[in-house]
Design a protein around this motif. Structure first.
Motif, PDB file in Angstrom:
ATOM      1  N   SER A  55       0.711  -1.426  -0.266  1.00  0.00           N
ATOM      2  CA  SER A  55      -0.071   0.331  -0.489  1.00  0.00           C
ATOM      3  C   SER A  55       0.508   1.670  -0.022  1.00  0.00           C
ATOM      4  O   SER A  55       2.244   0.802  -0.066  1.00  0.00           O
ATOM      5  N   TYR A  56       0.094   2.434  -0.204  1.00  0.00           N
ATOM      6  CA  TYR A  56       1.241   3.476  -0.005  1.00  0.00           C
ATOM      7  C   TYR A  56       2.123   4.161   0.951  1.00  0.00           C
ATOM      8  O   TYR A  56       2.325   4.288   1.142  1.00  0.00           O
ATOM      9  N   GLU A  57       0.381   3.404   2.212  1.00  0.00           N
ATOM     10  CA  GLU A  57       1.168   4.042   3.941  1.00  0.00           C
ATOM     11  C   GLU A  57       2.842   2.886   3.507  1.00  0.00           C
ATOM     12  O   GLU A  57       3.672   4.288   4.873  1.00  0.00           O
ATOM     13  N   ALA A  58       3.215   2.325   2.942  1.00  0.00           N
ATOM     14  CA  ALA A  58       4.245   0.902   3.333  1.00  0.00           C
ATOM     15  C   ALA A  58       5.235   2.064   2.660  1.00  0.00           C
ATOM     16  O   ALA A  58       6.052   2.135   3.046  1.00  0.00           O
ATOM     17  N   ARG A  59       4.650   1.970   1.168  1.00  0.00           N
ATOM     18  CA  ARG A  59       5.797   2.570   0.295  1.00  0.00           C
ATOM     19  C   ARG A  59       5.747   4.034   1.508  1.00  0.00           C
ATOM     20  O   ARG A  59       7.574   4.129   0.925  1.00  0.00           O
ATOM     21  N   ALA A  60       5.314   5.298   1.860  1.00  0.00           N
ATOM     22  CA  ALA A  60       6.235   5.755   2.784  1.00  0.00           C
ATOM     23  C   ALA A  60       6.717   5.793   3.824  1.00  0.00           C
ATOM     24  O   ALA A  60       7.593   6.207   4.001  1.00  0.00           O
ATOM     25  N   LYS A  61       7.099   4.462   4.299  1.00  0.00           N
ATOM     26  CA  LYS A  61       7.328   4.075   4.912  1.00  0.00           C
ATOM     27  C   LYS A  61       9.333   3.076   4.373  1.00  0.00           C
ATOM     28  O   LYS A  61       9.800   3.110   5.013  1.00  0.00           O
ATOM     29  N   GLY A  62       9.006   3.063   3.364  1.00  0.00           N
ATOM     30  CA  GLY A  62      10.537   3.138   2.269  1.00  0.00           C
ATOM     31  C   GLY A  62      10.084   1.587   2.167  1.00  0.00           C
ATOM     32  O   GLY A  62      11.027   1.441   1.555  1.00  0.00           O
ATOM     33  N   VAL A  63       9.225   0.753   1.360  1.00  0.00           N
ATOM     34  CA  VAL A  63       8.696  -0.690   1.589  1.00  0.00           C
ATOM     35  C   VAL A  63       7.975  -0.965  -0.091  1.00  0.00           C
ATOM     36  O   VAL A  63       7.994   0.638  -0.498  1.00  0.00           O
ATOM     37  N   THR A  64       9.276  -1.591  -0.517  1.00  0.00           N
ATOM     38  CA  THR A  64       8.736  -1.300  -1.738  1.00  0.00           C
ATOM     39  C   THR A  64       8.803  -3.057  -2.629  1.00  0.00           C
ATOM     40  O   THR A  64       9.289  -3.817  -1.456  1.00  0.00           O
ATOM     41  N   ALA A  65       8.479  -3.124  -3.643  1.00  0.00           N
ATOM     42  CA  ALA A  65       8.215  -4.714  -4.493  1.00  0.00           C
ATOM     43  C   ALA A  65       9.628  -5.267  -4.578  1.00  0.00           C
ATOM     44  O   ALA A  65      10.391  -4.079  -4.579  1.00  0.00           O
ATOM     45  N   THR A  66       9.877  -5.808  -4.463  1.00  0.00           N
ATOM     46  CA  THR A  66      10.614  -7.259  -4.549  1.00  0.00           C
ATOM     47  C   THR A  66      12.102  -7.527  -3.144  1.00  0.00           C
ATOM     48  O   THR A  66      12.730  -7.739  -3.656  1.00  0.00           O
ATOM     49  N   MET A  67      11.081  -6.283  -2.328  1.00  0.00           N
ATOM     50  CA  MET A  67      12.185  -6.121  -1.132  1.00  0.00           C
ATOM     51  C   MET A  67      11.953  -7.390  -0.331  1.00  0.00           C
ATOM     52  O   MET A  67      11.150  -8.022   0.247  1.00  0.00           O
ATOM     53  N   PRO A  77       7.984  -1.562  11.034  1.00  0.00           N
ATOM     54  CA  PRO A  77       7.731  -2.388  12.394  1.00  0.00           C
ATOM     55  C   PRO A  77       5.962  -2.811  12.354  1.00  0.00           C
ATOM     56  O   PRO A  77       5.654  -4.055  12.731  1.00  0.00           O
ATOM     57  N   ASP A  78       5.200  -1.805  11.833  1.00  0.00           N
ATOM     58  CA  ASP A  78       4.330  -2.106  12.464  1.00  0.00           C
ATOM     59  C   ASP A  78       3.348  -2.286  10.685  1.00  0.00           C
ATOM     60  O   ASP A  78       1.862  -2.885  10.766  1.00  0.00           O
ATOM     61  N   LEU A  79       4.266  -3.111  10.113  1.00  0.00           N
ATOM     62  CA  LEU A  79       3.836  -4.101   8.837  1.00  0.00           C
ATOM     63  C   LEU A  79       3.032  -4.779   8.851  1.00  0.00           C
ATOM     64  O   LEU A  79       3.491  -5.433   9.807  1.00  0.00           O
ATOM     65  N   ILE A  80       1.819  -4.661   7.778  1.00  0.00           N
ATOM     66  CA  ILE A  80       0.797  -6.049   7.827  1.00  0.00           C
ATOM     67  C   ILE A  80       1.202  -6.964   6.972  1.00  0.00           C
ATOM     68  O   ILE A  80       1.040  -6.237   5.427  1.00  0.00           O
TER      69      ILE A  80
END
Length: 413
Positions: A55-67, A77-80
């Motif tokens: 989600s875009y909320e996760a992307r805002a924390k630096g999470v990306t596809a293929t990671m 840390p609170d990633l669902i």
């Protein structure tokens, strides 16, 4: 519909691109996930799991596809985490395209979460108003956000839809290109992957402007016929029509080999299948297409010939993938009688640029380890197959949705 059809020479193409589709569908099924950092990933219980999309909320924390999953959890840390549910995503996709077809039959699905709409033959409302209505209905009725590009051709519409995410609507005309597109790095142009960009850099092409004004002979020598097409697109030229039947085209590329003598030796059979896989792969790459269906031809020593085919989970074109699928298909149907001829045919071909992998967990994580195509996967996942629709998508009987969600109540199959 309130739109009135007419015959006109102008072209008005919309590209509808669903925002973080898999994550958005999960939020639609379970509204408690809305607004939270959510990721779709394989091997959720293991550190080696890979993020498919988020989600875009996760992307805002630096999470990306293929990671890797462990890295994503460290950043957020609170990633669902949710495992992919492809039956759910296909159902949502069907509902999305049915809504688009309420406006015109000229709807061309490109993948599970994006498609083109040709509104050239309608009047009664401005294209921007139609785009706004479609966007509003997708959110209100399906709980799914999208971005829409409005342009005079498919290439510009595709580029436009990627400019404002999420929930953006962008109009892009040819006259806007010098200011909007040309300054962009060439790797940001649709149809130019990482390797192609690297090749273009060797001849001084670093921006879309450079490509638009490049020497055609030089680019064609470097990239083949695709180079000519890319130059045209960089200049805003794209005459491809929106074809509702494109996904039903039955094109094929295949090769066969008659053996010098009949054989039942597995090592000889595998060697022939390997050589056939190589030749088919070369031809697929030359035409820049992938196969979504594989057919194996078996002719026995008594000249009896059979064909067996398999619908593939993912579009393929590499020799190793063709060999794996063909070998599995052959040995599951061979009756141990002497073989005279073998053939491999890739069917239901799709253009490489438009092919989107419907990823299962195993193949996704295997591919993520393959550096040459990692950038392609990343691009794919950064984006992400007569009734009035209501909120949610009704699941099939075998589905067990989260209790109390709109999907479990109102969506249709």
């Amino acid at each position: 519909m309130w739109l009135v059809e007419q015959v006109v020479s102008r072209r008005i193409i919309l590209h509808v691109d669903m925002n973080s589709f898999y994550a958005s569908v999960e939020m639609a099924y379970d509204p408690s996930l809305k607004g939270k950092p959510l990721a779709i990933a394989g091997n959720v219980e293991e550190r080696k799991g890979i993020i498919v999309t988020c989600s875009y909320e996760a992307r805002a924390k630096g999470v990306t596809a293929t990671m890797p999953l462990w890295q994503a959890r460290r950043l957020c840390p609170d990633l669902i985490i949710r495992k992919p549910n492809f039956e759910r995503y296909r159902t949502a996709s069907q509902a999305m395209f049915e809504l688009l077809r309420e406006y015109t039959h000229l709807v061309e699905p490109v993948s599970i979460d994006e498609g083109y709409i040709d509104l050239s033959n309608f009047e009664g409302s401005r294209p921007l108003e139609i785009a706004e209505l479609i966007q509003e209905r997708l959110v209100d009725e399906l709980l799914l956000p999208c971005s829409i590009g409005v342009a005079p051709n498919k290439f510009l519409a595709k580029m436009a839809s990627n400019m404002k995410k999420p929930l953006g609507i962008t109009i892009l005309r040819k006259r806007d290109m010098p200011k909007t597109l040309w300054p962009l790095p060439v790797h940001e142009m649709h149809g130019v992957g990482g390797k192609t960009a690297e090749k273009l850099h060797t001849i001084g092409v670093h921006t879309i402007y450079d490509l638009a004004h490049a020497n055609e002979v030089q680019v064609k020598k470097l990239l083949g016929v695709n180079g000519e097409r890319l130059i045209q697109k960089a200049n805003g030229i794209d005459n491809r029509e929106v074809n509702p039947n494109a996904i039903y085209d039955f094109k094929s590329i295949g090769n066969s080999k008659t053996l010098a003598k009949n054989t039942t030796k597995e090592n000889e059979i595998r060697e022939v299948l390997k050589k056939l896989s190589h030749s088919v792969s070369v031809r697929l790459k030359r035409k820049e297409v992938l196969a979504t269906k594989l057919l194996v031809t078996i002719r026995y020593g008594n000249l009896k010939t059979i064909t067996r085919s398999k619908k593939l989970n993912n579009p393929i074109g590499e020799e190793k993938d063709l060999f794996h699928e063909a070998t599995e298909l052959f040995f599951s149907h061979w009756n141990d009688e002497p073989i005279r001829l073998l053939g491999i045919t890739g069917q239901d071909l799709v253009e490489k640029d438009d092919a989107v992998k419907q990823l299962d967990l195993f193949s996704y994580e295997q591919d993520a380890k393959d550096e040459p195509i990692l950038s392609i996967i990343d691009q794919i996942n950064q984006k992400y197959g007569e009734q009035l629709l209501k909120k949610g998508i009704k699941v099939k009987g075998k589905e067990t949705p989260t209790p109390g969600t709109s999907f479990s109540k109102d969506f249709f199959t």
